[in-house]
Design a protein around this motif. Structure first.
Motif, PDB file in Angstrom:
ATOM      1  N   GLN A   1      48.926  49.384  35.304  1.00 52.42           N
ATOM      2  CA  GLN A   1      48.496  48.691  36.522  1.00 52.42           C
ATOM      3  C   GLN A   1      46.978  48.580  36.581  1.00 52.42           C
ATOM      4  O   GLN A   1      46.435  47.508  36.904  1.00 52.42           O
ATOM      5  CB  GLN A   1      49.016  49.442  37.747  1.00 52.42           C
ATOM      6  CG  GLN A   1      48.593  48.827  39.082  1.00 52.42           C
ATOM      7  CD  GLN A   1      49.110  49.630  40.265  1.00 52.42           C
ATOM      8  OE1 GLN A   1      50.105  50.344  40.169  1.00 52.42           O
ATOM      9  NE2 GLN A   1      48.438  49.518  41.404  1.00 52.42           N
ATOM     10  N   ALA A   2      46.265  49.656  36.258  1.00 46.70           N
ATOM     11  CA  ALA A   2      44.802  49.629  36.286  1.00 46.70           C
ATOM     12  C   ALA A   2      44.251  48.622  35.288  1.00 46.70           C
ATOM     13  O   ALA A   2      43.307  47.872  35.585  1.00 46.70           O
ATOM     14  CB  ALA A   2      44.254  51.026  35.989  1.00 46.70           C
ATOM     15  N   CYS A   3      44.819  48.572  34.092  1.00 50.58           N
ATOM     16  CA  CYS A   3      44.349  47.637  33.057  1.00 50.58           C
ATOM     17  C   CYS A   3      44.599  46.191  33.465  1.00 50.58           C
ATOM     18  O   CYS A   3      43.733  45.323  33.295  1.00 50.58           O
ATOM     19  CB  CYS A   3      45.032  47.933  31.726  1.00 50.58           C
ATOM     20  SG  CYS A   3      44.554  49.498  30.975  1.00 50.58           S
ATOM     21  N   LEU A   4      45.793  45.909  34.008  1.00 51.82           N
ATOM     22  CA  LEU A   4      46.130  44.530  34.373  1.00 51.82           C
ATOM     23  C   LEU A   4      45.296  44.045  35.556  1.00 51.82           C
ATOM     24  O   LEU A   4      44.818  42.903  35.559  1.00 51.82           O
ATOM     25  CB  LEU A   4      47.621  44.435  34.697  1.00 51.82           C
ATOM     26  CG  LEU A   4      48.572  44.656  33.510  1.00 51.82           C
ATOM     27  CD1 LEU A   4      50.020  44.482  33.944  1.00 51.82           C
ATOM     28  CD2 LEU A   4      48.242  43.702  32.358  1.00 51.82           C
ATOM     29  N   VAL A   5      45.113  44.874  36.570  1.00 51.15           N
ATOM     30  CA  VAL A   5      44.297  44.475  37.727  1.00 51.15           C
ATOM     31  C   VAL A   5      42.852  44.227  37.294  1.00 51.15           C
ATOM     32  O   VAL A   5      42.232  43.225  37.679  1.00 51.15           O
ATOM     33  CB  VAL A   5      44.366  45.547  38.826  1.00 51.15           C
ATOM     34  CG1 VAL A   5      43.373  45.222  39.943  1.00 51.15           C
ATOM     35  CG2 VAL A   5      45.769  45.642  39.399  1.00 51.15           C
ATOM     36  N   SER A   6      42.315  45.124  36.466  1.00 50.74           N
ATOM     37  CA  SER A   6      40.947  44.941  35.972  1.00 50.74           C
ATOM     38  C   SER A   6      40.851  43.675  35.128  1.00 50.74           C
ATOM     39  O   SER A   6      39.863  42.925  35.202  1.00 50.74           O
ATOM     40  CB  SER A   6      40.521  46.153  35.136  1.00 50.74           C
ATOM     41  OG  SER A   6      40.611  47.339  35.884  1.00 50.74           O
ATOM     42  N   GLY A   7      41.882  43.430  34.306  1.00 45.86           N
ATOM     43  CA  GLY A   7      41.890  42.228  33.474  1.00 45.86           C
ATOM     44  C   GLY A   7      41.945  40.961  34.296  1.00 45.86           C
ATOM     45  O   GLY A   7      41.260  39.967  33.978  1.00 45.86           O
ATOM     46  N   LEU A   8      42.745  40.953  35.373  1.00 48.07           N
ATOM     47  CA  LEU A   8      42.815  39.779  36.237  1.00 48.07           C
ATOM     48  C   LEU A   8      41.474  39.501  36.908  1.00 48.07           C
ATOM     49  O   LEU A   8      41.048  38.346  37.033  1.00 48.07           O
ATOM     50  CB  LEU A   8      43.906  39.984  37.290  1.00 48.07           C
ATOM     51  CG  LEU A   8      45.360  39.871  36.800  1.00 48.07           C
ATOM     52  CD1 LEU A   8      46.322  40.255  37.908  1.00 48.07           C
ATOM     53  CD2 LEU A   8      45.647  38.457  36.308  1.00 48.07           C
ATOM     54  N   LEU A   9      40.808  40.550  37.351  1.00 47.71           N
ATOM     55  CA  LEU A   9      39.478  40.377  37.964  1.00 47.71           C
ATOM     56  C   LEU A   9      38.473  39.841  36.949  1.00 47.71           C
ATOM     57  O   LEU A   9      37.626  38.999  37.286  1.00 47.71           O
ATOM     58  CB  LEU A   9      38.997  41.714  38.530  1.00 47.71           C
ATOM     59  CG  LEU A   9      39.763  42.230  39.757  1.00 47.71           C
ATOM     60  CD1 LEU A   9      39.274  43.627  40.143  1.00 47.71           C
ATOM     61  CD2 LEU A   9      39.605  41.285  40.936  1.00 47.71           C
ATOM     62  N   LEU A  10      38.583  40.294  35.700  1.00 43.33           N
ATOM     63  CA  LEU A  10      37.676  39.805  34.658  1.00 43.33           C
ATOM     64  C   LEU A  10      37.915  38.323  34.380  1.00 43.33           C
ATOM     65  O   LEU A  10      36.961  37.527  34.315  1.00 43.33           O
ATOM     66  CB  LEU A  10      37.867  40.625  33.386  1.00 43.33           C
ATOM     67  CG  LEU A  10      37.076  40.149  32.151  1.00 43.33           C
ATOM     68  CD1 LEU A  10      35.568  40.204  32.418  1.00 43.33           C
ATOM     69  CD2 LEU A  10      37.432  40.990  30.927  1.00 43.33           C
ATOM     70  N   THR A  11      39.184  37.953  34.193  1.00 50.42           N
ATOM     71  CA  THR A  11      39.471  36.539  33.899  1.00 50.42           C
ATOM     72  C   THR A  11      39.110  35.648  35.085  1.00 50.42           C
ATOM     73  O   THR A  11      38.647  34.517  34.908  1.00 50.42           O
ATOM     74  CB  THR A  11      40.964  36.371  33.555  1.00 50.42           C
ATOM     75  OG1 THR A  11      41.775  36.928  34.605  1.00 50.42           O
ATOM     76  CG2 THR A  11      41.300  37.078  32.248  1.00 50.42           C
ATOM     77  N   GLY A  12      39.321  36.145  36.304  1.00 49.73           N
ATOM     78  CA  GLY A  12      38.922  35.371  37.478  1.00 49.73           C
ATOM     79  C   GLY A  12      37.418  35.163  37.539  1.00 49.73           C
ATOM     80  O   GLY A  12      36.935  34.076  37.885  1.00 49.73           O
ATOM     81  N   THR A  13      36.669  36.202  37.181  1.00 49.24           N
ATOM     82  CA  THR A  13      35.205  36.083  37.148  1.00 49.24           C
ATOM     83  C   THR A  13      34.754  35.064  36.108  1.00 49.24           C
ATOM     84  O   THR A  13      33.851  34.255  36.366  1.00 49.24           O
ATOM     85  CB  THR A  13      34.582  37.462  36.844  1.00 49.24           C
ATOM     86  OG1 THR A  13      35.002  38.409  37.825  1.00 49.24           O
ATOM     87  CG2 THR A  13      33.065  37.371  36.835  1.00 49.24           C
ATOM     88  N   LEU A  14      35.377  35.087  34.936  1.00 50.06           N
ATOM     89  CA  LEU A  14      35.034  34.125  33.885  1.00 50.06           C
ATOM     90  C   LEU A  14      35.296  32.689  34.342  1.00 50.06           C
ATOM     91  O   LEU A  14      34.529  31.767  34.025  1.00 50.06           O
ATOM     92  CB  LEU A  14      35.840  34.432  32.613  1.00 50.06           C
ATOM     93  CG  LEU A  14      35.471  35.715  31.864  1.00 50.06           C
ATOM     94  CD1 LEU A  14      36.458  35.974  30.733  1.00 50.06           C
ATOM     95  CD2 LEU A  14      34.056  35.621  31.310  1.00 50.06           C
ATOM     96  N   TYR A  15      36.386  32.497  35.103  1.00 49.21           N
ATOM     97  CA  TYR A  15      36.711  31.158  35.596  1.00 49.21           C
ATOM     98  C   TYR A  15      35.686  30.688  36.626  1.00 49.21           C
ATOM     99  O   TYR A  15      35.240  29.527  36.607  1.00 49.21           O
ATOM    100  CB  TYR A  15      38.112  31.170  36.195  1.00 49.21           C
ATOM    101  CG  TYR A  15      38.491  29.871  36.862  1.00 49.21           C
ATOM    102  CD1 TYR A  15      38.886  28.762  36.098  1.00 49.21           C
ATOM    103  CD2 TYR A  15      38.452  29.753  38.254  1.00 49.21           C
ATOM    104  CE1 TYR A  15      39.237  27.567  36.714  1.00 49.21           C
ATOM    105  CE2 TYR A  15      38.793  28.555  38.881  1.00 49.21           C
ATOM    106  CZ  TYR A  15      39.183  27.473  38.104  1.00 49.21           C
ATOM    107  OH  TYR A  15      39.518  26.289  38.719  1.00 49.21           O
TER     108      TYR A  15
END
Length: 506
Positions: A123-137
């Motif tokens: 859960q921690a990895c996926l939430v952090s990953g979603l925030l990262l990809t959202g920032t890149l977008y």
């Protein structure tokens, strides 16, 4: 192996209310939490950077040549977007650590189940990953390949899950061997106390060892069939804690606020964790969170200080030194084994039961330096003992063989004990492990030296090896425990080399 029978003859002297590593109180608890969490945070950060590097290398060799070549040369080599890339990586690391901390992933592993920890880790990895990809977008960072980002998240998730799985498996294995367990006393003898005891004993992965109940006068009513498990009354709680090497005290019996406060003060002085059942705390811990021991809710009022980072470094040092000695001196070990076998009848190695940390019994191994029936002849020569008090030593012991005398002179007989170090029964540096007959004569203050893992060498061996005084022996061991540091271990190891070549052994 159970060792409760060793304490039947221990006298009831007042315990020495000092903490295992010389720290106490709430500040010690905070340092413990910060030190342990800081170590896991650092490992998580290295794992993130490692996953990103591996993802970049994989993409370089398997991804579209033109697109990644532009990223590799423009961003990484010429530094056109290096600042942005570094900021994103640092931000991703900070986000993962913050989320992991909020999910209590840096709490002791014994407080959560394996599946629950794995779920929270993913859960921690996926939430952090979603925030990262959202920032890149949002910032339109088109120069960074999305395949590298996704691969980094996948590699990170797998790496953290595997690392935590391996660590937990190793922890459970040590629990089965009686290592890294925590001794527990339960205050109270009612139904709640017995339910807690059953819970701790039924879930072996928690690593708790029940030592007994303590009765609160005028409050508790003892249940039938529990007489043998009741240690005594609350007045002698910390005598029992010293005697049984207790790490945690659980309060299940309703007590007055002042009583629990008094116990809390003593727990801080002795470096012992104190937990109460939520219904019992009466406002003593309004800001404390509830921690579940398995499925049992508790409120921690105090945790003793344990330098976890330092102990990990100590263990790494033990493994490195032991491996170097066993591999580097293997020709010498083989030669000694041959000479011992040719010199006198009997086995090459001598093993004896020794008392380790928290009175855990283990088999200590060394090269045989005495005749085969040496243990049976000990009573005949007790009158020749040259040491004072509990210790036993004879410089001209008639049981020692010719080769054995040489091995003892240069401490070569103790080389096989590095195998005990690798197994975790001993450390390179620490108090010498006593035999059971010596421990039976200890009073409560002497048990202090059993708070830590015993060692092959120590402060006494390099500073007062020929001193016959038992009091000096104990005081140097306690001084080592209270002033321990990795640097002190290194200095003792270096001094031991000089002592060995001086041939002061006997």
């Amino acid at each position: 192996m159970a060792t409760s029978e060793f304490w039947q003859r221990v006298s009831a002297n007042p315990p020495n209310p000092t903490q295992e590593w010389g720290e106490n109180g709430a500040a010690g608890h905070q340092r413990t939490a910060r030190g342990s969490a800081g170590l896991w945070m650092t490992l998580d950060a290295f794992t993130i950077f490692g996953a990103a590097l591996v993802a970049a290398i994989i993409e370089l060799h398997t991804g579209p040549i033109a697109g990644f070549r532009g990223f590799w040369h423009g961003t990484l080599i010429h530094g056109q977007s290096m600042g942005l890339l570094s900021a994103l990586l640092v931000g991703f690391t900070a986000t993962l650590i913050t989320i992991s901390r909020s999910l209590h992933l840096y709490h002791p592993a014994r407080l959560t189940s394996h599946l629950h920890e794995q779920r929270l880790s993913v859960q921690a990895c996926l939430v952090s990953g979603l925030l990262l990809t959202g920032t890149l977008y949002l910032i339109k960072a088109e120069g960074i390949p999305r395949s590298v980002v996704l691969m980094t998240i996948v590699l990170l998730t797998v790496s953290l899950s595997v690392r935590r799985f391996v660590f937990r498996a190793m922890l459970y294995q040590r629990f089965e061997r009686g290592m890294n367990t925590r001794n527990v006393i339960i205050v109270g003898t009612g139904a709640e106390a017995h339910a807690l005891r059953h819970h701790l004993q039924s879930i072996r992965q928690l690593g708790y060892i029940f030592k007994g109940f303590v009765q609160v006068p005028g409050v508790d009513t003892q249940l039938a069939g529990t007489t043998g498990d009741v240690l005594g009354s609350l007045d002698n709680l910390f005598d029992f804690a010293r005697k049984h090497f207790v790490d945690e005290i659980f309060f299940t019996s309703p007590c007055e606020r002042g009583v629990i406060k008094g116990v809390l003060d003593h727990a801080r002085a002795n470096g012992i964790d104190l937990r109460v059942i939520p219904d019992m705390y009466d406002g003593l811990a309004w800001n404390s969170t509830i921690e579940y021991i398995g499925q049992f809710p508790t409120i921690p009022l105090h945790r003793g200080h344990v330098p976890e980072v330092g102990l990990i470094v100590k263990r790494v040092l033990d493994m490195a030194v032991s491996t170097l000695v066993i591999v580097g001196l293997s020709p010498l070990l083989i030669a000694i084994a041959i000479v011992v076998k040719l010199d006198s009848p009997g086995p090459i190695l001598y093993t004896s039961e020794r008392i380790g940390k928290k009175a855990r019994v283990f088999r200590c191994v060394k090269f045989r330096t005495m005749v085969r029936d040496a243990d049976g002849r000990r009573a005949e020569i007790m009158h020749m003992n040259e040491r004072q008090g509990i210790l036993f030593k004879i410089s001209d012991d008639p049981r020692i063989t010719r080769v054995g005398r040489f091995l003892r002179k240069y401490s070569l007989d103790e080389l096989p004990q590095f195998l005990n170090v690798i197994r975790g029964d001993m450390s390179v540096v620490g108090p010498r492990p006593p035999i059971a007959s010596e421990v039976r004569q200890y009073n409560l203050s002497h048990l202090r030296r059993l708070d830590v893992t015993p060692g092959i060498t120590g402060l006494w061996q390099v500073q007062a090896r020929q001193d016959p005084s038992f009091d000096s022996y104990i005081s140097l061991d306690v001084a080592y425990i209270e002033n321990w540091s990795v640097w002190l271990d290194i200095k003792i190891i270096l001094r031991t080399i000089g002592v060995v070549f001086a041939g002061t052994g006997s």
